[in-house]
Design a protein around this motif. Sequence first.
Motif: not given
Length: 126
Positions: A12-21
């Motif tokens: 979440n911190e390093n990629i961002g724009d996470i819709q689902l994990i």
Amino acid sequence: MASKDIIEQRINENIGDIQLIQTEDLSGGCGSMFNLLIVSDKFKGLTRLKQHRLVHQALGEITKEIHALTLKLYSTEQYAKLQPIANVEAEAKAISVASEDANASAIAVAEPVDDDTENISRQSAA
């Protein structure tokens, strides 16, 4: 030690724009094997290799603690296309399991054949 929470935080911190994990620890809690599903538009237009590199860079030093990491990486558009397929596969699996359960019940209810009864019937007829 790698953990589900640490992995998700770094993604979440390093990629961002996470819709689902979705992170699944397959190691029984020791943090050495994970399945990871990530949906992000950051993957759009990237080759699979570049997607994997992006995730490994995001995880950083923690990758040295992980023995096995399975990555399923999708853009939002790609993941949306998979959903109807996933729903059909899930329904087919549920039907298969229900059918197997019904067959197992039918087998368990069937009465065993008593060989002595069959032999007695044959002797009486003779």
